[in-house]
Design an enzyme around this catalytic site. Structure first.
Site, PDB file in Angstrom:
ATOM      1  N   ARG A  97       0.801  -1.215   0.000  1.00 37.08           N
ATOM      2  CA  ARG A  97       0.000   0.000   0.000  1.00 37.08           C
ATOM      3  C   ARG A  97       0.843   1.277   0.000  1.00 37.08           C
ATOM      4  O   ARG A  97       0.650   2.141  -0.844  1.00 37.08           O
ATOM      5  CB  ARG A  97      -0.938   0.012   1.220  1.00 37.08           C
ATOM      6  CG  ARG A  97      -1.864   1.224   1.225  1.00 37.08           C
ATOM      7  CD  ARG A  97      -2.801   1.225   2.429  1.00 37.08           C
ATOM      8  NE  ARG A  97      -3.733   0.112   2.376  1.00 37.08           N
ATOM      9  CZ  ARG A  97      -4.676  -0.085   3.301  1.00 37.08           C
ATOM     10  NH1 ARG A  97      -4.774   0.728   4.331  1.00 37.08           N
ATOM     11  NH2 ARG A  97      -5.506  -1.107   3.196  1.00 37.08           N
TER      12      ARG A  97
ATOM     13  N   HIS B  45      -8.161  -3.922  -7.420  1.00 41.08           N
ATOM     14  CA  HIS B  45      -7.908  -3.165  -6.184  1.00 41.08           C
ATOM     15  C   HIS B  45      -9.210  -2.994  -5.398  1.00 41.08           C
ATOM     16  O   HIS B  45      -9.907  -1.985  -5.543  1.00 41.08           O
ATOM     17  CB  HIS B  45      -7.315  -1.794  -6.542  1.00 41.08           C
ATOM     18  CG  HIS B  45      -6.645  -1.092  -5.409  1.00 41.08           C
ATOM     19  ND1 HIS B  45      -5.456  -1.507  -4.868  1.00 41.08           N
ATOM     20  CD2 HIS B  45      -7.005   0.003  -4.696  1.00 41.08           C
ATOM     21  CE1 HIS B  45      -5.090  -0.698  -3.896  1.00 41.08           C
ATOM     22  NE2 HIS B  45      -6.034   0.228  -3.762  1.00 41.08           N
TER      23      HIS B  45
ATOM     24  N   TYR C 140     -17.531  13.050 -14.158  1.00 40.68           N
ATOM     25  CA  TYR C 140     -17.446  14.221 -15.039  1.00 40.68           C
ATOM     26  C   TYR C 140     -16.152  14.260 -15.852  1.00 40.68           C
ATOM     27  O   TYR C 140     -16.119  14.844 -16.936  1.00 40.68           O
ATOM     28  CB  TYR C 140     -17.553  15.514 -14.223  1.00 40.68           C
ATOM     29  CG  TYR C 140     -18.857  15.658 -13.485  1.00 40.68           C
ATOM     30  CD1 TYR C 140     -20.070  15.704 -14.162  1.00 40.68           C
ATOM     31  CD2 TYR C 140     -18.871  15.754 -12.101  1.00 40.68           C
ATOM     32  CE1 TYR C 140     -21.266  15.839 -13.473  1.00 40.68           C
ATOM     33  CE2 TYR C 140     -20.063  15.885 -11.406  1.00 40.68           C
ATOM     34  CZ  TYR C 140     -21.264  15.923 -12.098  1.00 40.68           C
ATOM     35  OH  TYR C 140     -22.442  16.056 -11.421  1.00 40.68           O
TER      36      TYR C 140
END
Length: 751
Positions: free
Chosen positions: A36, A82, A127
C-alpha cells in the site's frame, strides 16, 4: 513468531489474545508496507498506481486513444484488481494527472483535475475523462515481452503484473510519499535527463563514487520554477545517507517599486500565501506593506504583487521576512525508503538505489531478449516444418485426405514434431500458393539474423550494457526536458524583530530625579513642563526612535536596556524603573541615552577617568543590568555623551576648582568596559574626600560653541578660543578667569 495453540474438548483451537493480536498486527503492518504505502524500486509505483496504469492499458487507453470517462477506469480498477474505496483510488489517479504534483504525469486528464491553489478541487470521476500519457509507455511498452512475473488478482479470476518493466528509474523521476506502519517515505522528483545521465555513467563505470554521480544529478527537480536553496553540502549528505531535507523558495523580482512573486514552492497554494501575508498586515506586523494583489491568470499562473509603503523599503529584507514567516519558503523532508528487488523495505542512498535499479533493468532486458529469442526459435521450428510440407506438398495432401489420423502419420513420415505437424494441419488453402515457399525462406533468413544478434547480446555482458545504454539515451531524448527548479545559493531567511516591525516614530525618553521614566512622541517635547510627583523633578532626557532601546546608567556604573515603546506615555507621570529593573541596593539612575548600536559614547566618572564605548556594548537583557563603568572610590557617574566624530572631536573637562582641560577625543581608548584612562589630573586622595572632582564634561566639534554658566554670569567660546586650555590628556588644565571658576553647568550649541 510462534503461537501457543491449544485444542479444547470440542475441537476448537484456542490462541492467547496477546499472541493473536501481535501476529495480526504484524501481518497488517507488512501488508501496509509492501502492498500500500511504499513504492517499488523497479517501477517507482505503489500497488494502486500500478493497477490504475495497467487497467488503463487493458482498456486501450494509450496515449493515441480517445478519452474515456474516469469512472469507467476506476470501476475496472476496483472491480478487477484493487478492492478498496473508489474515492481513494480516484484520488491516486488524479495525482498522477496533475502536472503541478507529478514531475512527469502518467495520466492525461480532460476536465477539472484540480489546481495548484487547491489540488483536491477536482471534479467527480463521472465528469472527468482520461487516458494515459506517452510517458506511460516507459512503464508498459515491454509488459507483454515476458519481462515480469504475474500473479492472480484478489479473487483469482485474472492475472496482474507484480511490477511494471520500467525503462527508466521512475522511483526517482516522480518520487512519492507515503506513511506505512513504523516507517514512511518521502522521495522528491528529479530531472529525467540528469538521472538518465547518471545511470549511463554508472553503467559504463560500475566503480563510480557518489561524488561522480552527483556531477550528473544536481539535486531534486520539482515541477515548479521555485528555487532550491539548500547548501550543496546538505544535498550531498542527503544522497549519501538517504535521509535529509530540501529547502525551496519562491521566485520574485522588483517591478516599478512593487515586489512580484512569479513562482511558488512545490505544493504551496497561492491562496494560502495571500492569506498568511494578509493576516500579518491585519495584525500590523507588516507596516511596510500597503497593498497585496493576486494578478494570476491563464498567461501568468502565479503572479502575486506586494506593494511596499515607499521606495525606501528594502524589498530583499521584506522578502526574507516573508520567507521566514509564510509558505513562500518550505522545507521538504526526504527519505529514500522503498521496496527493493528483494521485496524488503530499506532506506537507500543514491548510489545503492541506482545500482539496484540497473540490476533490475539488466534482468528485465535479459528476460525480454530471451523471450524474443524463444519465440524466434519456436517460429523457426514451425517454419522448418512448413517448408518440409511445401517441399512434399502432394504427399502431405494425400496423407491428410486418406488417413483417419493424419497427425501421427505426418510426424512419422517426415520426422516432424507435434508443434510442426499441428502447424501444417492448421494451414489454410490460400497458403498453398507457390509464392509461400519464397515467403517462408525469406522469413527464415530474417529470423535467423535476429536470432544470431540476440544470442550475441545475451552471450556478451558488454553488448547487453551497450543495448541498455542506447535505450536509456533514446528515452532521455524522447521524454527529457530542462530542469524546472534552479539550484541557487541564497541568504538565510530571517523574520523581522518586534522593533523592526514597529513604525519608527521620534520619541523623547524622560528620566526623573527619583528614577521614574516615561516616553513622549516627538523631539519637541519640553521635559521641564511635564508634571512630576511631589518631591520629584526632571533629571535627564534622551531623543531617539520608537524602535530603539532606552539605555539607563546607574550610580554604580551599570547599564540597563528597555524598549522605548514599552515605556508609559509622557502624559502621565511614568513608572519607577525599579519596577522593571533590579539595580543594586542604594543605586540611583543617573542618565539615559538612545542611539544606534554603532553609535560611540563617552563614559566617564567625576574622578577624571573615562573611555569611549559603542552603544551595542551597553545593551543588556538582564534586569540586573551590565557592569560597564568601573568607578574609583568616592567617585560618581557622569552623564554619557554621544560622539559625532571620534577622530576629530575634542573633549572639555572642568573641575570644581575652576580648572579646564581640552584635548583630542581620539586620545581616549575605545573599550567595552572598565575604568578608562585619565581625562584630567586630580590630586591623589582629593576624589575620595570630595575635595576636587569633575563638574562638567562635554564633547565639542570644531564649530560648536561652548557656554559656561557660573551663577548669573556666562561665557561663550569656540574651540579656537580655548587654545589656552588645550593640552595632553591627563594634564591638570588651566584656571578659568575669575568669576567663572565656580561652574554651575555648561551648554554646547551646534554651529
Amino acid at each position: 513468531m510462534t503461537q501457543n495453540i491449544t485444542v479444547n474438548e470440542d475441537g476448537v483451537e484456542q490462541i492467547a489474545l496477546s499472541s493473536y493480536s501481535q501476529q495480526a498486527y504484524l501481518n497488517y503492518s507488512m501488508y501496509v508496507i509492501n502492498d500500500r504505502a511504499l513504492p517499488h524500486i523497479g517501477d517507482g509505483l505503489k500497488p494502486v498506481q500500478r493497477r490504475i496504469v495497467y487497467a488503463m492499458s487493458e482498456l486501450g487507453l494509450k496515449a493515441g486513444a480517445k478519452f474515456k470517462k474516469s469512472a469507467r477506469t476506476i470501476g475496472d480498477v476496483i472491480g478487477k484488481f484493487h478492492p478498496h474505496g473508489d474515492s481513494a483510488c480516484y484520488e491516486a489517479m488524479v495525482l498522477m494527472a496533475q502536472p503541478f504534483s507529478y514531475r512527469y504525469p502518467l495520466v492525461d486528464g480532460q476536465g477539472n483535475w484540480g489546481s495548484p491553489d487547491d489540488p483536491k478541487s477536482f471534479a467527480a470521476m463521472r465528469y472527468t475523462e482520461s487516458k494515459l500519457r506517452k510517458y506511460a509507455d516507459l512503464l508498459l511498452s515491454e509488459l507483454d515481452m515476458g519481462t515480469v512475473d504475474w500473479k492472480l488478482n484478489f479473487d483469482g479470476t485474472l492475472e496482474e503484473p507484480q511490477i511494471l518493466p520500467a525503462r527508466l528509474p521512475n522511483v526517482l523521476l516522480n518520487g512519492g510519499s507515503g506513511i506505512a506502519v513504523g516507517m514512511a517515505t518521502d522521495i522528491p522528483p528529479h530531472n529525467l535527463r540528469e538521472v538518465a545521465s547518471a545511470c549511463i555513467h554508472l553503467l559504463e563505470n560500475p566503480a563510480a563514487s557518489l561524488s561522480d554521480l552527483l556531477l550528473h544529478i544536481k539535486g531534486p527537480d520539482f515541477p515548479t520554477a521555485a528555487e532550491i536553496i539548500s547548501p550543496r553540502a546538505d544535498i550531498e549528505n542527503l544522497y549519501q545517507t538517504g535521509r535529509g531535507s530540501i529547502k525551496a523558495r519562491a521566485v520574485y523580482h522588483s517591478e516599478g517599486g512593487d515586489v512580484v512573486i512569479t513562482a511558488l514552492p512545490y505544493q504551496v497554494s497561492g491562496a494560502k500565501v495571500l492569506e498568511q501575508i494578509a493576516a500579518q498586515m491585519q495584525k500590523k506586523k507588516l507596516p511596510m506593506v500597503v497593498d497585496l494583489r493576486d494578478e494570476s491568470d491563464h498567461e501568468n499562473p502565479t503572479r502575486i504583487v506586494i506593494v511596499p509603503r515607499s521606495n525606501r523599503i528594502d524589498a530583499d529584507a521584506l522578502m526574507l521576512h516573508l520567507f521566514a514567516t509564510t509558505d513562500l519558503e518550505r522545507t521538504y523532508r526526504v527519505n529514500f525508503n522503498m521496496i527493493g528487488t528483494d521485496g524488503r523495505p530499506q532506506v537507500k542512498d543514491l548510489r545503492m538505489l541506482l545500482v539496484e535499479w540497473l540490476e533490475f533493468r539488466t534482468v528485465t532486458v535479459r528476460r525480454r531478449l530471451q523471450n524474443r529469442l524463444d519465440r524466434i526459435l519456436q517460429r523457426l521450428h514451425i517454419l522448418e516444418g512448413l517448408l518440409t510440407a511445401f517441399l512434399n506438398i502432394d504427399e502431405v495432401i494425400h496423407i491428410i485426405r486418406t488417413e483417419d489420423k493424419p497427425k501421427p502419420v505426418l510426424m512419422a513420415r517426415f520426422g516432424l514434431s507435434d508443434i510442426q505437424a499441428e502447424a501444417i494441419l492448421e494451414l489454410k488453402l490460400r497458403h498453398l500458393a507457390k509464392l509461400e515457399e519464397v515467403k517462408i525462406r525469406a522469413e527464415q533468413k530474417e529470423l535467423d539474423a535476429e536470432r544470431e544478434r540476440l544470442e550475441q547480446i545475451l552471450g556478451s555482458a558488454a553488448r547487453l550494457k551497450t543495448l541498455i545504454r542506447k535505450e536509456i539515451t533514446q528515452d532521455a531524448e524522447d521524454f527529457g526536458d530542462a530542469r524546472c527548479s534552479p539550484l541557487v545559493h541564497r541568504t538565510e531567511a530571517q523574520a523581522f524583530s518586534e522593533t523592526e516591525l514597529m513604525s519608527t516614530e521620534p520619541v523623547t525618553v524622560v528620566l526623573s530625579t527619583r528614577g521614574w521614566a516615561r516616553a513622549g512622541k516627538g523631539h519637541d517635547l519640553d521635559p521641564a513642563t511635564l508634571q512630576y510627583k511631589s518631591g520629584d523633578g526632571f533629571k535627564f532626557a534622551a531623543k531617539g526612535r520608537s524602535n530603539q532601546n532606552a539605555i539607563f546608567i546607574d550610580s554604580m556604573g551599570r547599564t540597563y536596556s528597555l524598549p522605548s515603546h514599552t515605556l508609559p506615555s509622557a502624559r502621565g507621570q511614568g513608572e519607577p524603573l525599579t519596577g522593571r529593573l533590579t539595580p543594586e541596593s542604594g543605586a540611583t539612575f543617573e542618565g539615559v541615552l538612545m542611539a544606534d548600536d554603532t553609535q560611540q559614547v563617552l563614559l566617564a566618572s567625576d574622578a577624571g577617568y573615562g573611555f569611549v564605548a559603542k552603544v551595542a556594548e551597553l545593551q543588556s537583557k538582564n534586569k540586573s543590568g551590565k557592569s560597564v563603568l568601573k568607578l574609583p572610590e568616592g567617585s560618581r557617574v557622569l552623564t554619557p555623551l554621544l560622539i559625532k566624530d571620534y577622530a576629530n572631536d575634542l573633549v572639555v573637562a572642568i573641575t570644581n576648582e575652576g580648572r579646564l582641560l581640552m584635548f583630542a577625543l581620539a586620545e581616549l581608548p575605545e573599550l567595552p568596559r572598565g575604568k578608562g584612562n585619565k581625562i584630567i589630573s586630580i590630586a591623589s586622595g582629593r576624589v575620595s574626600e570630595r575635595l576636587e572632582f569633575v563638574v562638567a564634561l562635554c564633547v565639542l566639534s570644531r564649530s560648536d560653541v561652548l557656554t559656561i554658566h557660573a551663577g548669573k554670569r556666562h561665557l561663550s567660546m569656540k574651540p579656537a578660543d580655548l587654545e589656552h586650555y588645550r593640552g595632553e590628556r591627563g594634564r591638570r588644565g588651566n584656571k578659568l578667569p575669575r568669576g567663572f571658576q565656580n561652574v554651575d553647568r555648561v551648554e554646547v550649541v551646534e554651529a
